[in-house]
Each structure stands twice: as structure tokens, then as C-alpha cells.
Write an enzyme that holds these catalytic residues in place. Structure first.
Site, short mmCIF file in Angstrom:
data_model
loop_
_atom_site.label_atom_id
_atom_site.label_comp_id
_atom_site.label_asym_id
_atom_site.label_seq_id
_atom_site.Cartn_x
_atom_site.Cartn_y
_atom_site.Cartn_z
N LYS A 58 -0.16 -13.65 -9.26
CA LYS A 58 -0.32 -14.75 -8.30
C LYS A 58 -1.60 -14.58 -7.48
O LYS A 58 -2.35 -15.53 -7.28
CB LYS A 58 0.89 -14.77 -7.35
CG LYS A 58 0.68 -15.58 -6.08
CD LYS A 58 1.92 -15.61 -5.22
CE LYS A 58 1.98 -14.60 -4.12
NZ LYS A 58 1.08 -14.81 -2.96
N ASN A 59 -1.81 -13.35 -7.00
CA ASN A 59 -2.90 -13.15 -6.06
C ASN A 59 -4.27 -13.05 -6.72
O ASN A 59 -5.28 -12.83 -6.04
CB ASN A 59 -2.61 -11.94 -5.16
CG ASN A 59 -1.45 -12.23 -4.22
OD1 ASN A 59 -1.06 -13.39 -4.05
ND2 ASN A 59 -0.88 -11.20 -3.62
N ARG A 103 -2.04 -19.38 2.18
CA ARG A 103 -3.31 -19.07 2.83
C ARG A 103 -4.51 -19.29 1.90
O ARG A 103 -5.59 -18.77 2.14
CB ARG A 103 -3.27 -17.62 3.32
CG ARG A 103 -2.21 -17.44 4.39
CD ARG A 103 -2.00 -16.00 4.75
NE ARG A 103 -3.20 -15.34 5.20
CZ ARG A 103 -3.69 -15.43 6.44
NH1 ARG A 103 -3.08 -16.17 7.32
NH2 ARG A 103 -4.78 -14.79 6.76
N CYS A 147 3.18 -16.43 4.44
CA CYS A 147 4.37 -15.67 4.83
C CYS A 147 4.29 -15.21 6.28
O CYS A 147 3.22 -14.88 6.78
CB CYS A 147 4.52 -14.46 3.93
SG CYS A 147 5.15 -14.88 2.30
N ARG A 200 -1.77 -12.25 11.21
CA ARG A 200 -2.65 -12.64 10.11
C ARG A 200 -3.83 -13.49 10.56
O ARG A 200 -4.00 -14.64 10.13
CB ARG A 200 -1.85 -13.33 9.00
CG ARG A 200 -0.75 -12.46 8.47
CD ARG A 200 -0.05 -13.06 7.28
NE ARG A 200 -0.80 -12.90 6.05
CZ ARG A 200 -0.40 -13.38 4.89
NH1 ARG A 200 0.72 -14.04 4.80
NH2 ARG A 200 -1.12 -13.19 3.80
N ASP A 228 2.93 -4.85 -0.65
CA ASP A 228 3.86 -5.74 -1.36
C ASP A 228 4.86 -4.99 -2.25
O ASP A 228 5.77 -5.59 -2.81
CB ASP A 228 3.08 -6.74 -2.22
CG ASP A 228 2.14 -7.57 -1.38
OD1 ASP A 228 2.61 -8.37 -0.57
OD2 ASP A 228 0.91 -7.40 -1.52
N VAL A 235 -0.54 -1.90 6.74
CA VAL A 235 -1.37 -3.09 6.44
C VAL A 235 -0.99 -4.27 7.33
O VAL A 235 -1.85 -4.89 7.95
CB VAL A 235 -1.28 -3.46 4.94
CG1 VAL A 235 -2.13 -4.69 4.64
CG2 VAL A 235 -1.74 -2.29 4.08
N ARG A 238 7.76 -19.18 -4.98
CA ARG A 238 6.31 -19.25 -4.72
C ARG A 238 5.58 -18.20 -5.53
O ARG A 238 4.40 -18.35 -5.84
CB ARG A 238 6.04 -18.96 -3.24
CG ARG A 238 6.07 -20.14 -2.32
CD ARG A 238 5.72 -19.72 -0.91
NE ARG A 238 4.46 -18.99 -0.86
CZ ARG A 238 4.02 -18.29 0.17
NH1 ARG A 238 4.74 -18.21 1.26
NH2 ARG A 238 2.87 -17.68 0.13
#
Ligand code: EPZ
Length: 440
Positions: free
Chosen positions: A31-32, A101, A125, A130, A313, A335, A421
Site C-alpha cells: 500500500k505504502n 494522507r 489514521c 502527524r 506498523d 515513531v 483501506r
């Protein structure tokens, strides 16, 4: 909306725990990486083909956002073909700010096209404040004039120019944003203390295939020599190491055995070390990683970090695993400052997890003395009982599924659109491994 109608329209998964997961599951594209690469396609007027794109909510939202700008995107069978020759507006519709984002990453591509980008304020999220100060600071150094107007960031630059940028923290999003700005800026940009996650390297590979001059130097430094024009490319998105790790933990927790086809050892070294310390057996094969399980697991200390550290994650499924270890484990989240809220529901199911403000573990992080509950102590093993649980965010969502898969009885999990998602065909993949899970 009142409570009654909310419950009526709510989608849920019903999960009955206790079944060991066994068999084989294929990892989807990351996804990222995929969502960023869809955006990168706006850096050219030629066709970009992306393969192995996961069919997930965040990809759909990104595709919709690009189409809203006038981009033609075809997406089927995990292949996305993007033709941005007809992009007609520098303004991303406000509706997209609530979804994720990704919109902020359009700043560079839209400024290159129009000399202006209008990006709605961001969603994503709920795992901490953030901020996007590092994005904005870097872009300003490259000559962008950025103001906030009516809920939009408005960035303007006739032609972005190269800069030497040092990030205060190796932010994934800021690094990507600045890369997209730098590939067509005038001169050579350096981004130091940058993020070097495998997904970013994969995106740099796409940019290079599109004609960019980009490489990674010592000290986490991306060096990018701007070019006037980029061209089309054909790129395969790398495998999702978050999904791969999630299934690895699922095998261990349910006392099963799962071959995760497509999992890449190189991207998961610190995760695999942690699994080994816990006592989860695994075998690396040429086309994936086989995860097994053991009767007893060891407690460990884990601290999350930027790549090549233990991913933030991976933290949520891993905490679930630690609820089954014999003794006291520590997890220090360095993080995001607020990424343990999800544990409250796990405690209600029977887990023993205490949150702390201190930096537990071996190092101090930037959240020291800031009053954030960013460390936890997990004592195990504990027996979990089924519950009705509402998912608070994407990765916590998977750990709730794990909790439900090992709990005694049937759990009802809501907020499932958050999981969707980021995880492709999650019900199909889990039932394929023998899980008792269905959409209500
Ligand atoms: C990306 O978020 C991922 N999202 C996250 O995955 C992932 O957890 C995170 O990177 C870290 O690996 C996407 O790729 C869409 P950051 P991002 O900028 O880019 C602070 C998932 O579930 N920061 O590296 O938003 C920030 O507050 C998601 O797939 C600033 O202070 O992460 C955070 O504490 C969740 N100022 C830290 O840096 C800035 O300008 C890391 O954020 C930017 C970030």
C-alpha cells in the site's frame, strides 16, 4: 446520525476464534508504495503502468482523487494504467482530505504542472498529531511559497529549485514529497537524514525508470538531479512487508503454519530477528517465508524505529503475539507518540498490557518527558475472550482480528472499512487459511 441508524448501517466481521491457520497465502503489493507511485505518475504526460497494485480502499481513494484532477486511470486485475496528459486543475477536492494522507504528496507534481497546488488539510489514521512541518519546510527551501487558505494548503512556485535539505526526523512522507519536487527542480537536491524504507526505494526505482536522476548516498542522503521532463514507465510494486509480517504473526498466534508467498527477507530483517527471539520458527525460501508456531513463546524487548529498524506498523500484531509469551515484554514506540490507544480493547478481552510515559527499553526517544503513553509492558500468557470490538485504525485493526482469531467464542469486529483501506481480500485470505471469519 443517531446510534440506532449507525448500528444498522455498520459493517462488521464475525470471527470465531480457536482455529489454527494453516496453508499458503500470497502477499499483495505494498500500500505504502503503490499509493505514492500512483501520484508519481502525474510527473509525466506519458503512460505509466503499475503492476501488483493492491485492490484496497486507499488505492481506490487515490485513484478517485487522481481522476478528480482529470487524470485517466484504469485499474483492474492489480494493474493500474495512468495517463496524466489531461490533468486540468491544481486543486484536490476537499473530500479527499478525510480519507488518507496521500493528497499532500501532490504538491510537487501539481506545482511542476501549474506553478500552483491547492491541497486540502489531511486525514489518515489517528495515531498522533502527524504534522507536516517537515514537508512544508523542505518545499519552502526549494522556493515554494505556501500559505493556508480556507482549509487548503496553497503552494506556489514558477519553477522549483534545488536545495540542500536536512530533515529533523527521517519522515517517510516528507522524503517522498521532496523527492517528487526535486526530480523536476532546477539543479541537484540533497535530502539528508531522509527515510530509506524499502517502499521509498521502490518509488525511487519507478522515478528512475521514468527518467529521473536519483540515488541514495551515505548518511541517509537522497541525491536528485532535476531533469526537465520525465517519461512513461512500467513498474511492479514491491510486496507488502506489513501484510507479510501480519500473516507470520497470525500463524504463530493461532498455533498454525503459514507459507507467506512473496514475503521478502531483505525487507523484514528486524522483524524476523524479533520473531526468532520470541521463539517463532520460520524458514526463508526462494519465493517466500514459512512461519510456524511453538507451544511456548519468550518475552522480549522491542523498540520501533525508522528503517532498518523494527517498523511501527509491525508493532500492533507483535503486541498481540507478546500477550502469549511467558513473562514480561516491553515495547517502546519511537515513531508515533500515540500508537497504543488500541490496547484498551485488548485489555478488556483479557490481555495484560500497561501503558507508560517513560522511554522503556534501551534508548531515549524524542517523546521523552512529553507525557505521551508511548511504551507498554505486556505480561503473558493470557487467555482472551471474544468481544464486540470497534477498530480504531488500520494496523490496530489487524491486531483486533488476531485477537478475535485466538479468542474463545465469537467476536464481532466493526470499523472494518479501516482494515480494508490496507489489506486486500482480507476475508478471502484468512478463510483460505482455515479461519472462521465472515462479513455480517
Ligand atoms: C508513513 O506515514 C506510512 N503511511 C505509515 O503507515 C507509517 O507508519 C509511517 O510512514 C512510518 O513508517 C503511508 O505511507 C501512507 P512519517 P507518514 O512522516 O509518512 C513525524 C499505515 O498504517 N513527522 O514517517 O505520515 C510524525 O508526526 C500507515 O500504513 C513530523 O514531525 O509517517 C511521526 O511522528 C500508518 N513532521 C513521524 O514523523 C512531519 O512533517 C513519522 O512520520 C512529518 C512527520
Amino acid at each position: 446520525m443517531n446510534n440506532a441508524s449507525r448500528v444498522e448501517n455498520e459493517r462488521a466481521y464475525l470471527v470465531t476464534g480457536g482455529k489454527p491457520l494453516k496453508g499458503e497465502v500470497g502477499v499483495s503489493g505494498a500500500k505504502n508504495a503503490a499509493t505514492k507511485q500512483l501520484v508519481a505518475a502525474l510527473l509525466t504526460d506519458e503512460k505509466v503502468t503499475l503492476r501488483n497494485v493492491p485492490a484496497i480502499g486507499d488505492v481506490d481513494a487515490t485513484v478517485e482523487m487522481l481522476q478528480g484532477l482529470g487524470t485517466s486511470v484504469e485499474f483492474s486485475e492489480n494493474i493500474a494504467t495512468i495517463d496524466a496528459s489531461n490533468v486540468k486543475t491544481p486543486e484536490v477536492a476537499a473530500a479527499f482530505s478525510r480519507k488518507n494522507r496521500i493528497p499532500i504528496l501532490l504538491m510537487g507534481p501539481l506545482m511542476h504542472r501549474f506553478g500552483e497546488a491547492r491541497i486540502p488539510m489531511l486525514g489518515g489514521c489517528k495515531i498522533g498529531a502527524r504534522p507536516i512541518d517537515l514537508h512544508l519546510e523542505g518545499l519552502r527551501k526549494m522556493g515554494a511559497d505556501i500559505v493556508c487558505e480556507d482549509g487548503f494548503y496553497v503552494a506556489r512556485a514558477k519553477r522549483l529549485k534545488a536545495a540542500a535539505i536536512e530533515l529533523a526526523f527521517p519522515s517517510v512522507g516528507a522524503t517522498e514529497n521532496l523527492m517528487f519536487a526535486a526530480v523536476k527542480a532546477k539543479g541537484t537536491t540533497t535530502i539528508t537524514n531522509a527515510a530509506i524504507e524499502p517502499e521509498i526505494i521502490d518509488t525511487a526505482m519507478l522515478l528512475q525508470s521514468m527518467g529521473a536522476l536519483i540515488h541514495l548516498d551515505a548518511n541517509r542522503t537522497w541525491v536528485i538531479e532535476g531533469v526537465d521532463k520525465l517519461h512513461g514507465a512500467d513498474h511492479r510494486v514491491l510486496a507488502d512487508r506489513i501484510e507479510a509480517a501480519s500473516f507470520g504473526v497470525a500463524a504463530a498466534l493461532t498455533r498454525g503454519q503459514v507459507f507467506v508467498r512473496g514475503a521478502r527477507q531483505a525487507d523484514m530483517l528486524s522483524f524476523l530477528n524479533a520473531m526468532r527471539r520470541v521463539g517463532v520458527p520460520f524458514t526463508v525460501e526462494s519465493d517466500g517465508i514459512a512461519f510456524g508456531s511453538a507451544e511456548n513463546y519468550n518475552p522480549v524487548i522491542v523498540e520501533t524505529g525508522t528503517h532498518p529498524g523494527f517498523m511501527t506498523d509491525w508493532q500492533q500484531p507483535f503486541v498481540m503475539l507478546l500477550t502469549q509469551a511467558n513473562g514480561v515484554s516491553i515495547v517502546h514506540e519511537t515513531v508515533f507518540e500515540d500508537r497504543f490507544g488500541y490496547t484498551e480493547a485488548l485489555v478488556k478481552m483479557g490481555a495484560n498490557i500497561q501503558l507508560h510515559h517513560d522511554c522503556l527499553g534501551s534508548k531515549d526517544c524524542r517523546f521523552r518527558h512529553q507525557n505521551f503513553l508511548h511504551s507498554c509492558i505486556v505480561s503473558g500468557p493470557t487467555t482472551l475472550k471474544a468481544a464486540d470490538i470497534q477498530i480504531p485504525d488500520l494496523r490496530a485493526g489487524f491486531s483486533y482480528l488476531l485477537a478475535a482469531l485466538m479468542a474463545q467464542g465469537q467476536s464481532r469486529v466493526t470499523g472494518v472499512e479501516l482494515i480494508e483501506r490496507g489489506y486486500e481480500n482480507i476475508i478471502g485470505k484468512l478463510t483460505g487459511l482455515g479461519a472462521d471469519i465472515k462479513a455480517e
